[in-house]
Scaffold this motif. Sequence first.
Motif, PDB file in Angstrom:
ATOM      1  N   GLY A  57      31.111 -18.815  27.292  1.00 49.66           N
ATOM      2  CA  GLY A  57      30.928 -20.418  27.314  1.00 49.66           C
ATOM      3  C   GLY A  57      29.748 -21.237  27.408  1.00 49.66           C
ATOM      4  O   GLY A  57      28.827 -20.731  27.440  1.00 49.66           O
ATOM      5  N   THR A  58      30.168 -21.852  29.175  1.00 50.67           N
ATOM      6  CA  THR A  58      29.154 -23.002  29.305  1.00 50.67           C
ATOM      7  C   THR A  58      27.454 -21.815  30.208  1.00 50.67           C
ATOM      8  O   THR A  58      26.418 -21.906  29.586  1.00 50.67           O
ATOM      9  N   SER A 103      28.076 -15.050  35.179  1.00 48.35           N
ATOM     10  CA  SER A 103      29.155 -15.392  35.366  1.00 48.35           C
ATOM     11  C   SER A 103      28.914 -16.472  36.735  1.00 48.35           C
ATOM     12  O   SER A 103      28.429 -15.753  37.734  1.00 48.35           O
ATOM     13  N   GLN A 104      29.644 -17.362  36.370  1.00 53.92           N
ATOM     14  CA  GLN A 104      29.894 -18.990  37.360  1.00 53.92           C
ATOM     15  C   GLN A 104      30.765 -17.426  38.431  1.00 53.92           C
ATOM     16  O   GLN A 104      30.679 -17.005  39.548  1.00 53.92           O
ATOM     17  N   SER A 105      32.115 -17.002  38.163  1.00 51.85           N
ATOM     18  CA  SER A 105      32.857 -17.016  39.178  1.00 51.85           C
ATOM     19  C   SER A 105      33.089 -15.336  38.986  1.00 51.85           C
ATOM     20  O   SER A 105      33.749 -14.416  39.972  1.00 51.85           O
ATOM     21  N   THR A 108      35.091 -12.623  34.731  1.00 53.88           N
ATOM     22  CA  THR A 108      34.839 -13.446  33.379  1.00 53.88           C
ATOM     23  C   THR A 108      35.869 -11.691  32.737  1.00 53.88           C
ATOM     24  O   THR A 108      35.049 -11.059  32.700  1.00 53.88           O
ATOM     25  N   VAL A 154      37.145 -27.060  36.034  1.00 56.77           N
ATOM     26  CA  VAL A 154      36.922 -25.959  35.222  1.00 56.77           C
ATOM     27  C   VAL A 154      35.587 -26.634  34.627  1.00 56.77           C
ATOM     28  O   VAL A 154      34.912 -25.685  34.142  1.00 56.77           O
ATOM     29  N   SER A 156      32.150 -26.125  33.847  1.00 56.48           N
ATOM     30  CA  SER A 156      30.674 -25.688  34.590  1.00 56.48           C
ATOM     31  C   SER A 156      30.299 -27.157  34.762  1.00 56.48           C
ATOM     32  O   SER A 156      29.372 -27.227  33.370  1.00 56.48           O
ATOM     33  N   LYS A 241      31.599 -30.023  26.562  1.00 60.35           N
ATOM     34  CA  LYS A 241      32.039 -30.184  27.583  1.00 60.35           C
ATOM     35  C   LYS A 241      32.577 -30.992  27.453  1.00 60.35           C
ATOM     36  O   LYS A 241      33.909 -32.230  28.159  1.00 60.35           O
ATOM     37  N   GLU A 244      35.877 -30.049  26.071  1.00 57.99           N
ATOM     38  CA  GLU A 244      37.105 -29.738  26.907  1.00 57.99           C
ATOM     39  C   GLU A 244      37.954 -30.291  28.448  1.00 57.99           C
ATOM     40  O   GLU A 244      39.108 -30.320  28.031  1.00 57.99           O
TER      41      GLU A 244
HETATM   42  C1  F6R Z   1      32.358 -24.363  30.458  1.00 53.66           C
HETATM   43  C2  F6R Z   1      33.460 -23.507  31.088  1.00 53.66           C
HETATM   44  C3  F6R Z   1      33.752 -22.367  30.456  1.00 53.66           C
HETATM   45  C4  F6R Z   1      32.962 -21.205  31.837  1.00 53.66           C
HETATM   46  C5  F6R Z   1      33.284 -20.040  30.622  1.00 53.66           C
HETATM   47  C6  F6R Z   1      32.788 -18.707  31.734  1.00 53.66           C
HETATM   48  O1  F6R Z   1      32.659 -25.885  30.924  1.00 53.66           O
HETATM   49  O2  F6R Z   1      33.509 -23.585  31.830  1.00 53.66           O
HETATM   50  O3  F6R Z   1      33.020 -22.341  29.552  1.00 53.66           O
HETATM   51  O4  F6R Z   1      31.321 -21.255  31.641  1.00 53.66           O
HETATM   52  O5  F6R Z   1      34.631 -19.580  31.032  1.00 53.66           O
HETATM   53  O6  F6R Z   1      32.911 -18.434  32.992  1.00 53.66           O
HETATM   54  P1  F6R Z   1      32.232 -17.436  34.033  1.00 53.66           P
HETATM   55  O7  F6R Z   1      30.824 -18.161  33.597  1.00 53.66           O
HETATM   56  O8  F6R Z   1      32.512 -17.604  35.398  1.00 53.66           O
HETATM   57  O9  F6R Z   1      31.930 -16.239  33.567  1.00 53.66           O
END
Ligand code: F6R
Length: 365
Positions: A57-58, A103-105, A108, A154, A156, A241, A244
């Motif tokens: 994703g982002t 990865s933000q979280s 994933t 949700v 990002s 963006k 979604e």
């Molecule tokens: C879009 C969005 C998703 C995340 C993707 C990866 O706005 O939030 O596309 O970027 O699910 O998530 P992470 O970065 O947590 O691995």
Amino acid sequence: DKANYRHFMAKEIHEQPEVVGHTLARYLDMASERIALPMKLPFDFKDVQHLSITACGTANYAGYVAKYWFEQFARLPVEIDIASEFRYREAPLRSGDLAIFISQSGETADTLAALRYAKEQGLHTLSVVNVPTSTIARESEVVMPTLAGPEIGVASTKAFTCQLTALAALAIAAGRARGTLTDADEAKLVHGLIELPRLMAAALTHEPQIERLARDISKAQDVLYLGRGTSYPLALEGALKLKEISYIHAEGYAAGELKHGPIALIDEKMPVVVIAPYDRVFEKTVSNMQEVAARGGRIILMTDAKGAEEATVDSMVTIMMPDMPAAFTPMVYAIPVQLLAYHTAVVMGTDVDQPRNLAKSVTVE
Ligand code: F6R
């Protein structure tokens, strides 16, 4: 807590100058204007022959921007992958090379599986993560935390610009290690990074104009986003963006691909968002804009003063970004891109922070 904002997403968009500043402070030395990574790298960038960057994703689009930087600053060949593809396609990997995961979280599922796969193949692994206690952070050889703070919306936003910031610092460090950047080059680039919080704050002042524009966009069925160079992955991000959170269909394309298909879609009803800072490829993007204008397409141009002067095309809205060096425009242009999606979603009345069918962290494949 949303502070005085209507949605977490709005708050998080507005936090960006500050949190990008925090991320910068972690990876560079402001006084000497040099990159100063706080961690030791268990590999030498000189020995890396091939870099793979993997994310979803982002985060994947942040990696796509970084590909341009690693190639330009460090002359390092980069392959950018979607995690769900990387993990199954049996790419030939060379042990000792470097694989970066974003990865933000940090949870994933596909990105985690790709990380484990790369480790099994003997690659060095480095992750750019926002949650430092996450599984991806724990399992990576090196971690570069992004200091975006908790991201609740949700969609990002601030995690994206902080990922870009950390990756930019790493790409400069790679250039230094490989001898492809001189001290003077590094100082110039680092100076550009230090300017980002101020430039991003300037970009945020265009919100009222974007809010008005969003009423128009909310009537569209489809929106096309175009860009070249690092603005191409940002066009992909803009389309993601918008779709979604507003549920309006959108697509991002490399501007040069327009005439290989998507131009057939263009008519008076189709807004086309063109992301085009005045850079090396600007003139090329202008000719693509003219192709859109000639077919009655409505152009929303995100550019700077010089770009606006050089690109007068009919029926165009211009969103004026501050003048800045070309390398780091994605962090600044991300702001109007995010604001446009946000305000369009607000007009549509969708649940901006919790869009239907989506989860903040995708822990199943
Ligand atoms: C879009 C969005 C998703 C995340 C993707 C990866 O706005 O939030 O596309 O970027 O699910 O998530 P992470 O970065 O947590 O691995």
